[in-house]
Design an enzyme around this catalytic site. Sequence first.
Site, short mmCIF file in Angstrom:
data_model
loop_
_atom_site.label_atom_id
_atom_site.label_comp_id
_atom_site.label_asym_id
_atom_site.label_seq_id
_atom_site.Cartn_x
_atom_site.Cartn_y
_atom_site.Cartn_z
N LYS A 190 0.86 -1.18 0.00
CA LYS A 190 0.00 0.00 0.00
C LYS A 190 0.90 1.23 0.00
CE LYS A 190 -3.02 2.65 3.09
NZ LYS A 190 -4.17 2.59 3.99
N LYS A 211 0.87 5.25 0.68
CA LYS A 211 0.16 6.43 1.16
C LYS A 211 0.42 7.57 0.18
CE LYS A 211 -1.88 7.04 4.11
NZ LYS A 211 -3.34 7.07 4.27
N ASP A 249 -3.59 5.22 -1.50
CA ASP A 249 -4.52 5.88 -0.58
C ASP A 249 -4.14 7.36 -0.41
OD1 ASP A 249 -6.11 6.77 1.48
OD2 ASP A 249 -5.14 5.55 3.03
N ASN A 294 -5.99 9.69 0.87
CA ASN A 294 -6.77 10.33 1.95
C ASN A 294 -7.62 11.49 1.46
OD1 ASN A 294 -4.26 9.30 4.09
ND2 ASN A 294 -6.41 8.97 4.65
N GLU A 348 -8.07 3.58 -2.43
CA GLU A 348 -8.60 3.90 -1.10
C GLU A 348 -8.84 5.40 -0.95
OE1 GLU A 348 -6.40 1.75 1.90
OE2 GLU A 348 -6.78 3.30 3.39
N ASN A 364 -11.49 4.26 4.81
CA ASN A 364 -11.48 4.38 6.27
C ASN A 364 -11.79 5.83 6.64
OD1 ASN A 364 -8.30 4.49 5.43
ND2 ASN A 364 -8.75 5.97 7.05
N ASP A 393 -11.47 -0.90 11.68
CA ASP A 393 -10.47 -0.48 12.67
C ASP A 393 -11.16 -0.53 14.02
OD1 ASP A 393 -8.81 0.82 14.46
OD2 ASP A 393 -8.01 2.17 12.94
N HIS A 420 -7.62 -1.00 8.66
CA HIS A 420 -6.91 0.28 8.72
C HIS A 420 -5.95 0.31 9.90
CE1 HIS A 420 -6.86 4.39 10.58
NE2 HIS A 420 -6.51 4.72 9.35
N ASN A 441 -3.19 3.13 12.26
CA ASN A 441 -2.46 4.36 12.57
C ASN A 441 -1.22 3.94 13.34
OD1 ASN A 441 -3.56 6.96 11.75
ND2 ASN A 441 -5.42 6.32 12.81
#
Length: 418
Positions: A186, A188, A216, A218, A241, A264, A288, A315, A317
Site C-alpha cells: 500500500k 500512502k 490511498d 486520503n 482507497e 477508512n 479499525d 486500517h 495508525n
Amino acid sequence: MIIREVRVTPVAFRDPPLLNAAGVHEPWALRTVVEVVTDEGLSGLGETYGDLGHLTKVRECAEALVGLDVHATHEMYARIGAIVGDVVSDLHGLTGAATKEKSVDRVFSTFEVACLDIRGKAAGVPVSDLLGGRVREAVPYSAYLFYKWAGHPGQEPDRFGEALDPAGVVAQAAMLIKEYGFTSIKLKGGVFPPEQEIEAILALREAFPGMPLRLDPNAAWSVETSIRVGRALDGVLQYLEDPTPEISGMAAVAGQVPMKLATNMCVVTQEHLPPAIEQRAIGVLLLDHHYWGGLVRSAQVAALCDTFGLELSMHSNSHLGISLAAMTHLAAATPNLTHACDTHTPWQDGQDVVAPGALRFEGGAVVAPTGPGLGVELDRDALAAMHEQYLTCGITARDDTTYMRRFEPAFSPGRPRW
Ligand code: GKR
Ligand code: MG
C-alpha cells in the site's frame, strides 16, 4: 470478575517523518496504554490514541468502570456514552470526521479489548476464540509505504532513508519486503500531484510484478481527478482507497473507475453504512476496532458487510504491540476479512510496550497468538521509559499540519487538493 482498578498510561515513541495529505508525522507518536485489573487478580490490556482530548475522556471513564463486571459490556458502553458526551475530534481528520458515536466508540474500544483479554485469560483461550475462533492461523499485513524525508529536519537521517520519487518508493518497498516478507503493498498518497503518484505505482508494479497494490491519497483528489487516476491505473490497483471526500463523492467515482473503492474515511461509524451501501460508494471497508467500538462490534460490522457484499481490509495508525495483537485476533477470526491488513509496525522499528517474542511476522503475516487472552504481556521497563518520553516530548496531540508548516509555511491540507 469485578473491575477493581484501571491504570491509564500515555506513552510516546519515535516516529519517522512520514508524509501524508495532512502534513508530516512529528518526531514522536502518542498512544495510551490501559490496564484493567480485576478482584481475582487477572489483568487485561488495551491500547488507544494518545491525543489529550481523547486521553482525558479515557481517564474519566476509567474511574467510572470500577465495580463493573468485565462481562457487562452493554453497561460499560452506556456509562462511557454518558461521560464522553460530546464530539472529541482529532486534528488530522485522516480517519474521517468525528461524530458523537465515533467518539464514544473510540473510548469504549480500549476497555472492551482489555476486558476480552481478561476473559480469554480466565477461560484459558485466545481472544480469537471469543470472536468465533480462528479461520486463519496467520494474518497477512501489507507493506505500508510512505513518501518520507530522509530524517526529521535538524536530525540525523533515519535508517529508512528518503522516499520522494518512484525510485525511493521502490527502494523502501524492497527494504520492508526483505525485512518482513510482505506480499502486498500500500502506498500512502495525497502528497504529490497525482501524476507523480501514478508513476510511483507503475514503478512498483514493474519492480514487484503480480503483487497486489493499493494507493490511498486520503481524499486529496476531486471526483474528476479520482476518475482520471482510477482509469490510468486500470488493471494495476487491487483497490483505490479514499480518493475523494464524502460518501457522495466516492459514489460519483465508484461507477466510473474499473477498480473497487475502499474507505477508512467516509464510512467510520454505523450511521454511515446505510447511505454508503445505498449509493454503492464503496466496495471495501477498512475495519479499525479502535474507532468501530472494539472487537465484538467490529465483528458485527464485518457480518453486515458480508450481507451487503462489501469486502474487508483493516486500517491502521501508528501503534504498538497491544494493538497489533488485538488487530491480529480480530482478523484471524473474521472469515470475510480477505485482504491483507494495514500496519504501521515497521515504522516503530522495534519500539514497544509489550515484551518481545509474542508477535512475529512470517512471510508478511503475523501468527495469531494461541495462548490465553491477547497473548502479549507488558514490558514494564519499556512502559515506564515510553511514559517518561511522553512527559518530556512536548507533544500532547498529533498535529501533522502544524509540524509541516514549520518547514513549508504555505502548506495547505485542504481536501480535495488536486
Ligand atoms: O499514518 O499518516 C498516517 C496515515 O495517513 C494514517 O493516519 C491514516 O489514518 O493509515 C491511515 C489511512 O489509511 O488513511
Ligand atoms: Mg486510508
